[in-house]
Design an enzyme around this catalytic site. Sequence first.
Site, PDB file in Angstrom:
ATOM      1  CB  SER A  39      -0.897   0.018   1.238  1.00  0.00           C
ATOM      2  OG  SER A  39      -1.838  -1.018   1.175  1.00  0.00           O
ATOM      3  CB  SER A 185     -12.972   0.419   0.585  1.00  0.00           C
ATOM      4  OG  SER A 185     -12.053   0.548  -0.482  1.00  0.00           O
ATOM      5  CD  GLN A 187      -8.065  -1.099  -3.492  1.00  0.00           C
ATOM      6  OE1 GLN A 187      -9.013  -1.303  -4.239  1.00  0.00           O
ATOM      7  NE2 GLN A 187      -7.068  -1.954  -3.362  1.00  0.00           N
ATOM      8  CG  ASP A 335      -5.182  -7.235   1.947  1.00  0.00           C
ATOM      9  OD1 ASP A 335      -6.293  -7.416   1.419  1.00  0.00           O
ATOM     10  OD2 ASP A 335      -4.495  -6.212   1.752  1.00  0.00           O
ATOM     11  NE  ARG A 366      -7.253 -12.483  -1.513  1.00  0.00           N
ATOM     12  CZ  ARG A 366      -6.508 -11.395  -1.389  1.00  0.00           C
ATOM     13  NH1 ARG A 366      -6.731 -10.526  -0.413  1.00  0.00           N
ATOM     14  NH2 ARG A 366      -5.516 -11.174  -2.231  1.00  0.00           N
TER      15      ARG A 366
HETATM   16  C1  S3P Z   1      -5.510  -1.443  -0.126  1.00  0.00           C
HETATM   17  C2  S3P Z   1      -6.748  -1.504   0.468  1.00  0.00           C
HETATM   18  C3  S3P Z   1      -7.495  -2.756   0.688  1.00  0.00           C
HETATM   19  C4  S3P Z   1      -6.591  -3.977   0.565  1.00  0.00           C
HETATM   20  C5  S3P Z   1      -5.689  -3.894  -0.628  1.00  0.00           C
HETATM   21  C6  S3P Z   1      -4.804  -2.652  -0.554  1.00  0.00           C
HETATM   22  C7  S3P Z   1      -4.871  -0.131  -0.330  1.00  0.00           C
HETATM   23  O1  S3P Z   1      -8.501  -2.855  -0.293  1.00  0.00           O
HETATM   24  O2  S3P Z   1      -7.357  -5.149   0.516  1.00  0.00           O
HETATM   25  O3  S3P Z   1      -4.863  -5.037  -0.690  1.00  0.00           O
HETATM   26  O4  S3P Z   1      -3.658  -0.083  -0.589  1.00  0.00           O
HETATM   27  O5  S3P Z   1      -5.580   0.887  -0.215  1.00  0.00           O
HETATM   28  P1  S3P Z   1      -9.945  -2.159  -0.087  1.00  0.00           P
HETATM   29  O6  S3P Z   1      -9.757  -0.713  -0.003  1.00  0.00           O
HETATM   30  O7  S3P Z   1     -10.725  -2.538  -1.311  1.00  0.00           O
HETATM   31  O8  S3P Z   1     -10.507  -2.778   1.156  1.00  0.00           O
END
Ligand code: S3P
Length: 448
Positions: A39, A185, A187, A335, A366
């Site tokens: 990340s 989330s 992301q 994760d 998963r």
């Molecule tokens: C991440 C956020 C998570 C995680 C992914 C990396 C990030 O996803 O599962 O491996 O770097 O912001 P989500 O935001 O969809 O939960």
Amino acid sequence: MERPVIALNTNTPQQSLTIHRPPSGFSLRGTIRVPGDKSISHRALMLGAIAEGETRIQGLLLGEDPRSTAACFRALGADITELNSELVQVQGIGLGNLQEPLDVLQAGNSGTTLRLMLGLLAAHPGRFFTVTGDASLRRRPMSRVVQPLQQMGAQIWGRHNASLAPLAIQGQVLQPIHYHSPIASAQVKSCILLAGLMATGETTVTEPVLSRDHSERMLQAFGAKLAIDHATHSVTVTGPARLTGQTVIVPGDISSAAFWLVAAAIVPNSELSIENVGVNPTRTGILESLERMGADIMRENERVVAGEPVADLRVRSSTLQAAEFGGELIPRMIDEIPILAVAAAFAQGTTVIRDAQELRVKESDRLAVMASQLQRLGARLAELPDGLEITGGVPLKGAEVDSHTDHRIAMSLAIAALNAQGTTTIQQAEAAAISYPDFVTTLQQVCH
Ligand code: S3P
């Protein structure tokens, strides 16, 4: 004592990993480091590209996912030196200056690359972009970022009402919004904050439960004006922002360390030290969960490096007990649930994991894949709509299993195989290189 036989068949593009556990038993020992946090690696490359001046990144993850981010931002005009874990230099081109690329931007397997980049692209008026990914990424939902971006005025097209990649983006001047995200989330949160950097005014994201906060920390370090309301899980960015290049020191990825934490916990007579692991509290759910199951994990040498908490982790094997997991803990170990399921398969009693429906839209489903592959190894478990119920203590037996091209499934199954009788073959094990290119080498090194 005999060592396990661990062999990667590299003769074909789809590599299989064979693990044979010796009947006499073995142990895991040593001091290791895990690769850089995925990340943080993505964010360092992206913020470096849109900042003014030079960004220096130490400890970047050299996995395929950050390589996708680097390739996309090079195509968008940023000058990024060859990737290596010592030092990567990014010459930023300044906010709003991403160039229209000559071809489709390819995010590969990486949801973080595609979703975060979308927030930036949508805010570049007069420029046109197309983005896509591999077969797994083209199945994953993009509406979670497309809808809030459309509320800001973005123009995005794609299959199923712009919810699936490939996507086409006609950049626009975006308006700030207050977005109440239905899912925790990072992301989604990061995509909107990145778009908000270029919208004039205050853009706020409120999430139901706090997700990882690496974007907030790094945006502040690069000079963005952020207001964080911990009580309501809200972050506000004021645009237009100005970012200045920084030095980023990427800690080891706790999501990669998790495989060793569980491996040493379940293989008798083991002791591993994992140095330089990121222990940001929005990521440490796996430590708390394993501790609740009776794992013997010590945090040593705790410090803060470039704005992120870091520690060395020492783990010794112990008898694990089943536990129940759900609620706010889940986003803090989202994760790590596949490897937690492996720990549960070796714990006494029935472990229940709930509120983890987000696992169905990761690199693979998963929940379904872990359930089917652990069952092939003889584990007793049931798939729930939002989790797994695993009854531990049933001895596992070697079998042929498949990663379904999911890196974390490949590595979780390898750790399960270490403690399964006989021989296990993991098909499509090359997926591990997405986040952990040296996984098999380290596995060979720590087995004694
Ligand atoms: C991440 C956020 C998570 C995680 C992914 C990396 C990030 O996803 O599962 O491996 O770097 O912001 P989500 O935001 O969809 O939960």
